[in-house]
Motif scaffolding. Structure first.
Motif, PDB file in Angstrom:
ATOM      1  N   TRP A 124     -25.500 -21.465 -33.193  1.00 36.85           N
ATOM      2  CA  TRP A 124     -26.879 -21.068 -33.708  1.00 36.85           C
ATOM      3  C   TRP A 124     -27.056 -20.455 -35.046  1.00 36.85           C
ATOM      4  N   LYS A 130     -36.802 -31.529 -34.817  1.00 40.91           N
ATOM      5  CA  LYS A 130     -36.298 -31.170 -33.635  1.00 40.91           C
ATOM      6  C   LYS A 130     -35.234 -29.774 -33.992  1.00 40.91           C
ATOM      7  N   TYR A 131     -34.650 -29.978 -35.187  1.00 38.00           N
ATOM      8  CA  TYR A 131     -33.739 -28.872 -35.549  1.00 38.00           C
ATOM      9  C   TYR A 131     -34.412 -27.730 -36.023  1.00 38.00           C
ATOM     10  N   LYS A 181     -35.897 -25.723 -33.188  1.00 32.30           N
ATOM     11  CA  LYS A 181     -34.825 -25.150 -32.249  1.00 32.30           C
ATOM     12  C   LYS A 181     -34.097 -23.858 -32.977  1.00 32.30           C
ATOM     13  N   TYR A 182     -34.161 -24.054 -34.407  1.00 29.12           N
ATOM     14  CA  TYR A 182     -33.376 -22.879 -34.986  1.00 29.12           C
ATOM     15  C   TYR A 182     -33.995 -21.984 -35.831  1.00 29.12           C
ATOM     16  N   THR A 201     -35.773 -17.813 -32.578  1.00 29.39           N
ATOM     17  CA  THR A 201     -35.418 -18.454 -31.756  1.00 29.39           C
ATOM     18  C   THR A 201     -33.989 -18.051 -31.206  1.00 29.39           C
ATOM     19  N   GLU A 233     -30.955 -22.068 -26.319  1.00 28.05           N
ATOM     20  CA  GLU A 233     -31.716 -22.293 -25.222  1.00 28.05           C
ATOM     21  C   GLU A 233     -30.695 -22.937 -24.286  1.00 28.05           C
ATOM     22  N   ILE A 249     -24.771 -26.372 -26.882  1.00 24.30           N
ATOM     23  CA  ILE A 249     -24.596 -27.205 -28.194  1.00 24.30           C
ATOM     24  C   ILE A 249     -23.373 -28.110 -27.963  1.00 24.30           C
ATOM     25  N   GLU A 299     -24.306 -32.410 -31.558  1.00 25.80           N
ATOM     26  CA  GLU A 299     -25.243 -31.794 -32.408  1.00 25.80           C
ATOM     27  C   GLU A 299     -24.337 -30.771 -33.380  1.00 25.80           C
TER      28      GLU A 299
END
Length: 154
Positions: free
Chosen positions: A40, A66-67, A70-71, A75, A78, A81, A85
């Motif tokens: 993360w 999306k990255y 997500k990061y 955040t 979730e 990984i 990815e």
């Protein structure tokens, strides 16, 4: 500016070395007392650099949205990984600083929107400020990652 970029590159090399030899399960482990894991932190540094340098200069980030989602700041991991990815994030982490260095020699960042870091209260007025801030931010997360690595290796 060149020295600051060199500091970021060195910090990133150290971050990659920190993860060398660790399994994907270990990279995904969130130790007791922490909110995040090593992978993360990697994704967060990629997303943060893109948001701070490109998005706040009204430029399209060089990574998929999306990255970013997500990061970004606030955040947490979730889901697990996977290797694909992780490899994408690692590639971004090692190549996008070179692209930033190239882009700094253009007028790409002339339309920068001033920003105050909600976490640290640091005002960022232009691309010079943000590159210095990125260096600080990445060092901060490298410290957290070092602590996490010590715990997950036990």
């Amino acid at each position: 500016m060149e020295k600051v970029i060199d500091v970021i590159k060195t910090s990133r090399r150290n971050f990659i070395k920190l993860m060398d030899g660790l399994s994907l399960d270990t990279l995904n482990e969130v130790p007791t007392g922490f909110n995040n894991n090593l992978v993360w932190h990697l994704g967060h540094l990629v997303a943060s650099q893109q948001i701070l340098c490109y998005q706040f200069a009204n430029q399209k980030p060089l990574i998929e949205e999306k990255y970013i989602l997500k990061y970004k700041n606030g955040t947490r991991p979730e889901a697990y990984i996977d290797q694909e990815e992780f490899n994408i994030l690692k590639n971004y982490f090692t190549t996008l600083i070179d692209q930033l260095e190239k882009d700094l020699s253009t007028n790409l960042f002339d339309n920068y929107n001033s920003y105050v870091s909600p976490t640290y209260g640091i005002e960022i007025r232009n691309i010079t400020d943000v590159v210095k801030y990125v260096s600080f931010h990445e060092g901060f997360h490298l410290g957290y990652a070092t602590a996490i690595r010590r715990l997950v290796r036990k």
